[in-house]
Design a protein around this motif. Structure first.
Motif, short mmCIF file in Angstrom:
data_model
loop_
_atom_site.label_atom_id
_atom_site.label_comp_id
_atom_site.label_asym_id
_atom_site.label_seq_id
_atom_site.Cartn_x
_atom_site.Cartn_y
_atom_site.Cartn_z
N PHE A 130 4.26 3.49 -1.88
CA PHE A 130 4.33 4.70 -1.04
C PHE A 130 4.07 5.95 -1.88
O PHE A 130 3.31 6.84 -1.50
CB PHE A 130 5.70 4.80 -0.35
CG PHE A 130 5.87 6.06 0.46
CD1 PHE A 130 5.27 6.19 1.69
CD2 PHE A 130 6.63 7.12 -0.04
CE1 PHE A 130 5.41 7.35 2.43
CE2 PHE A 130 6.77 8.29 0.70
CZ PHE A 130 6.16 8.39 1.94
N PHE A 131 4.70 5.98 -3.06
CA PHE A 131 4.49 7.12 -3.96
C PHE A 131 3.02 7.25 -4.32
O PHE A 131 2.46 8.34 -4.33
CB PHE A 131 5.31 6.93 -5.25
CG PHE A 131 6.69 7.47 -5.14
CD1 PHE A 131 7.43 7.31 -3.99
CD2 PHE A 131 7.27 8.15 -6.21
CE1 PHE A 131 8.71 7.82 -3.88
CE2 PHE A 131 8.54 8.68 -6.11
CZ PHE A 131 9.27 8.49 -4.95
N GLY A 162 -3.18 11.32 -1.85
CA GLY A 162 -3.59 12.21 -0.77
C GLY A 162 -3.78 11.54 0.58
O GLY A 162 -4.39 12.10 1.46
N ALA A 177 11.41 -4.30 -2.33
CA ALA A 177 11.55 -2.92 -1.83
C ALA A 177 11.09 -1.91 -2.86
O ALA A 177 10.43 -0.92 -2.52
CB ALA A 177 13.00 -2.66 -1.44
N ILE A 178 11.38 -2.18 -4.12
CA ILE A 178 10.92 -1.27 -5.17
C ILE A 178 9.39 -1.23 -5.19
O ILE A 178 8.78 -0.17 -5.30
CB ILE A 178 11.47 -1.69 -6.55
CG1 ILE A 178 12.97 -1.36 -6.60
CG2 ILE A 178 10.74 -0.98 -7.68
CD1 ILE A 178 13.64 -1.74 -7.89
N VAL A 201 1.07 8.69 -1.37
CA VAL A 201 1.26 10.13 -1.19
C VAL A 201 0.48 10.88 -2.27
O VAL A 201 -0.23 11.84 -1.99
CB VAL A 201 2.75 10.52 -1.26
CG1 VAL A 201 2.91 12.03 -1.29
CG2 VAL A 201 3.50 9.94 -0.08
N LYS A 202 0.57 10.38 -3.47
CA LYS A 202 -0.06 11.07 -4.59
C LYS A 202 -1.58 11.09 -4.44
O LYS A 202 -2.22 12.07 -4.76
CB LYS A 202 0.34 10.38 -5.90
CG LYS A 202 0.15 11.28 -7.09
CD LYS A 202 0.85 10.74 -8.30
CE LYS A 202 0.81 11.78 -9.39
NZ LYS A 202 1.47 11.31 -10.59
N ASP A 243 -2.34 13.66 3.40
CA ASP A 243 -2.75 15.05 3.56
C ASP A 243 -3.41 15.29 4.91
O ASP A 243 -3.32 16.34 5.50
CB ASP A 243 -3.72 15.46 2.45
CG ASP A 243 -3.03 15.51 1.12
OD1 ASP A 243 -1.80 15.37 1.12
OD2 ASP A 243 -3.71 15.68 0.10
N LEU A 278 8.29 1.03 -2.48
CA LEU A 278 8.54 2.43 -2.80
C LEU A 278 7.45 2.96 -3.73
O LEU A 278 6.90 4.04 -3.50
CB LEU A 278 9.91 2.59 -3.48
CG LEU A 278 10.29 4.04 -3.80
CD1 LEU A 278 10.56 4.81 -2.53
CD2 LEU A 278 11.50 4.10 -4.72
#
Lengths: 56, 794
Positions: A22-23, A29, A15-16, A26-27, A32, A19
């Motif tokens: 996912f970060f 883009g 799970a880590i 997002v970072k 977006d 996570l």
């Protein structure tokens, strides 16, 4: 029953991993613009088709 | 190269559509390579694309282009100005330029394809990326092969002019960063929620206490720390701001619940070796954030905060030493001599020094007819010059002009809060109730058993944390905003729904709001023979004046004759000679009809008055029906910047009518009503309504094209949905019942939870089941009930 504890620990590590990915997504883009890529991915194929048609 | 085979005026081809934009080719039909085009602009775009092997554009979607009919080529000389360039460019080094700008014409997948293949048109465009939802393009240019101006000119030539305006000079906002933080917050809360639940499994299953369980508890504490200090921090901040202002908002009981949950869990884990409620804590925060995310549906392509800056151009031409120098608008100073060309916007107040001005102020003042000005007259900024080039001396800075000073009014400084007024009210009652229940049960238990007393006290605060209450509004109203959006009524945020529920007075603007400026009714009073009509058409066809164009359109089935002489007198009319007939078309003054107060256009051939064309702006299709529906419930007013020529007609429908209103008058009128306790909705369209729209409790803008400029407002409605306004209002009024129903549901959950809590029976398992269950049912109820009710009204 001890196996449950082991499994919980493993899934926690996985799970880590999710996570973090996912970060990263997002970072970089990826969230977006959630529409254009879905259209863009279809273009190349059509271009190739067209060229094939022309050469035939 | 393609060849123009046929270019004529015919009316038979009614079902032929422009290959480029899909407009029916009624008046003009240009045929190139068996493809029909409605205007030269469209044909030109096709040729550019055809030459560069970009015709895939037309295969992806049929008729993908935007009509270029009547579109004037924009001037981009100012983009060579270093000063302006620097402010637009995102990044620049010795080799490349990176730039992004809004491209409002983007509307289909063909657009994306074409714009991302721009490198085929010019190799200097190294990369182009389109963001469809935001209607933005990102470009990387090779500085040596292409300039910024060339890029913009290419975009303009293929029908995608970038929206570069005075507002582009402001600092670019960074809303993306905010939404990224929000994504991280949700991700962390969700991650912690899932994992804490998993780590609680041994507890849920009632497994024996072991070393692992203790370690798991400690991991849970570690996991909950970022949830408290990162994901939930906005709630604490908001509650704290509320307390500082001596005001309890809905975030206060939420914060209280979260903190109690956290502290009690820490106490249980570290001192009692028990499991604590960290799973419920993470779940609570996760659901709250999901609700917030659901509520924050935004329309990226729309802007609700535009001021005059997005309407004004970025630069204007200043005359210095007889040369035209492009100058950014913020560098314009009093005393500058500027030149305003045909169809350009007047950027600053000034005095006319050269030429004759015919200015269309319909957007900024609401006056329907263009106004003529002579040398020495004052000209206000914001109008569009319809005549030939004029020169004026600037006598006021752009920000201090007659029109723009409206934005210095205080009502433009208010920033509206994201918190719902209704939820706050309920939240306050709720907080009082919960605190009294908690304290009462504390007093009840203290004499009996101190540890149970503390247990009960905290349990009450935990279980009663108004999760369900806090989720009702985001999910119900969030879904309603979405439903409205599907019906082309776009709201700025969910609070607008609450604002609309309170309305008791609706004000309409006239020009462009209840009338349809694109649709003018012409009638001719008098008699003309067929030949005379041919003559009139031949003359009006020579003029670009809007009224001449209307007449040409009205007479378009007639023939165009050879003209010997034609002369247009700005502000008066047009005169011409065909054979030995003298034709005069123009205002009453032009034809010496001094006694007539008719504002129409007179026609005379050989000095014999044949009749007069009268123009009337058409009222929107459903105007009468909606006014009659609204009249039953609301007081209706008209505030028009135009003259009172239509007062008599409108008087039968409206309670108050005011004409010749300046933008400031409109603002004052709204303010006056509000001081008398009225809740006002303003429905307008132009800059002249900007003050009233901002001041009113719900300012709604009506627009023909969602991409057009709209002044700052709370909601934007597409003109073709004008007739639905009463239904939309009824729907938002009914939605308050849905909220109340959801609150009752939430109250039932709370009563069940409280009955456990006051008896000291709340276990982590009960909390872990009850809290997510209530959140999910409330969210589902909000979405489904609004969908069902929405079907009835939308």
């Amino acid at each position: 029953m001890k196996i449950i504890f082991g499994l919980i620990a493993i899934s926690f590590v996985i799970a880590i991993g999710f996570l973090i990915s996912f970060f990263w997504a997002v970072k970089s883009g990826q969230y977006d613009d959630d529409y254009t890529p879905s259209v863009r991915m279809l273009f190349d194929d059509e271009l190739i088709n067209n060229k094939n048609n022309k050469t035939e | 190269m393609s060849e123009i085979l046929n270019s004529n005026n015919n009316t038979q081809n009614t079902d032929v559509k422009c290959f480029h934009c899909g407009t029916p080719c009624n008046e003009i039909d240009i045929v190139v390579e068996e493809k029909h085009f409605c205007c030269n602009g469209c044909q030109l775009v096709y040729e550019i694309l055809n030459q560069n092997d970009l015709c895939n554009y037309y295969d992806l979607e049929s008729n993908p282009g935007y009509s270029l009919k009547g579109k004037r080529k924009n001037q981009y000389a100012y983009l060579d100005n270093e000063n302006i360039k620097d402010q637009l460019i995102d990044f620049e080094n010795d080799d490349i330029i990176k730039i992004s700008f809004p491209l409002p014409s983007i509307h289909c997948s063909s657009c994306i394809w074409l714009l991302e293949n721009l490198y085929k048109l010019n190799t200097g465009i190294q990369q182009s990326r389109i963001n469809f939802t935001k209607k933005e393009g990102y470009f990387i240019l090779d500085k040596k092969t292409i300039s910024l101006r060339e890029l913009v000119e290419i975009l303009d030539s293929i029908g995608y002019p970038p929206a570069i305006n005075f507002g582009s000079l402001d600092e670019k906002e960074q809303p993306q960063k905010l939404s990224k933080t929000f994504s991280y917050q949700i991700a962390i809360a969700g991650f912690a929620f899932g994992n804490i639940m998993m780590l609680s499994f041994p507890e849920y299953l009632g497994l024996e206490k072991g070393n692992f369980k203790q370690i798991f508890s400690y991991i849970m504490v570690v996991l909950s720390l970022p949830v408290i200090f990162y994901s939930a921090k906005d709630y604490f901040l908001s509650a704290w701001t509320g307390i500082k202002e001596k005001y309890l908002n809905i975030d206060f009981p939420i914060s209280l619940g979260i903190i109690t949950l956290f502290l009690r869990s820490l106490f249980e884990i570290f001192f009692l070796q028990e499991a604590g409620y960290l799973d419920s804590l993470a779940g609570l925060v996760f659901f709250l954030l999901i609700g917030k995310w659901f509520q924050q549906k935004t329309y990226h392509q729309l802007s609700f905060d535009r001021d005059y800056k997005s309407y004004f151009p970025i630069a204007t031409n200043v005359i210095r030493d007889e040369k035209e120098i492009p100058t950014p608008l913020n560098k314009l100073v009093v005393g500058n001599l500027i030149i305003v060309k045909h169809q350009e916007l007047i950027p600053a107040d000034g005095i006319l020094t050269k030429g004759k001005a015919l200015v269309d102020y319909s957007f900024v003042t609401g006056e329907a007819d263009p106004i003529e000005k002579n040398i020495g007259d004052k000209i206000f900024a914001g109008g569009r010059q319809l005549g030939k080039n004029i020169e004026l001396t600037v006598n006021k800075n752009v920000t201090n002009s007659y029109l723009t000073q409206l934005w210095n009014n205080d009502s433009f400084k208010d920033s509206d809060s994201q918190l719902s007024k209704f939820a706050d009210k309920v939240g306050r009652i709720f907080t009082g109730f919960i605190l009294s229940v908690a304290i009462l049960s504390l007093f009840y238990w203290v004499p009996k058993d101190l540890s149970i007393a503390i247990n009960v006290f905290t349990s009450v605060l935990i279980i009663a944390c108004p999760c369900a209450v806090a989720l009702t509004i985001p999910f119900t109203y969030g879904n309603i905003v979405r439903l409205f959006g599907l019906n082309q009524f776009y709201l700025k945020n969910t609070n607008v729904i609450e604002d609309m529920q309170e309305i008791d007075h609706i004000i309409f603007d006239k020009t462009g709001t209840i009338t349809d400026t694109s649709n003018t009714q012409i009638s001719f009073n008098g008699k003309m023979t067929k030949i005379q009509k041919n003559m009139v058409l031949s003359i009006t066809n020579q003029s670009t004046h809007p009224k001449s164009r209307e007449i040409s359109l009205y007479l378009n089935e007639f023939e165009i004759l050879e003209i010997d002489k034609v002369e247009e007198i700005v502000g008066l009319g047009i005169t011409g000679k065909i054979g030995n007939h003298n034709i005069k078309i123009g205002s009453a003054k032009f034809l010496d009809q001094r006694h007539s107060d008719n504002k129409g256009v007179f026609v005379a051939i050989n000095d014999e008055i044949l009749g007069v064309f009268t123009f009337q702006h058409q009222y929107r299709k459903d105007f009468i029906t909606i006014v009659e529906q609204l009249k039953k419930k609301y007081t209706l007013s008209i505030l028009s910047g135009d003259n009172d020529s239509e007062k008599q007609y409108l008087e039968q429908y409206f309670d108050h009518l005011l004409f010749n209103q300046s933008p400031q008058d409109k603002l004052d009128y709204v303010q006056n009503l509000q001081e008398n306790g009225k809740k006002v909705m303003m429905i307008g369209d132009g800059l002249n309504d900007a003050g009233a729209l901002q001041k009113s409790d719900a300012g709604i803008v009506i627009t023909e094209n969602i991409n057009n400029f709209t002044p700052a407002c709370k909601g934007i409605i597409s003109a073709n949905k004008f007739g639905k306004i009463p239904d939309y209002l009824t729907f938002s009024n009914k939605s308050v019942n849905l909220i109340i129903a959801a609150y009752i549901l939430a109250a039932i959950y709370n009563i069940i939870g409280l009955s456990f809590a006051v008896q000291g029976l709340l276990s982590p398992v009960v909390a872990a089941i009850l809290m997510p269950l209530s959140s999910i049912t409330i969210a589902a109820f909000g979405v489904f009930s609004s969908n069902i009710v929405g079907k009835r009204y939308l």
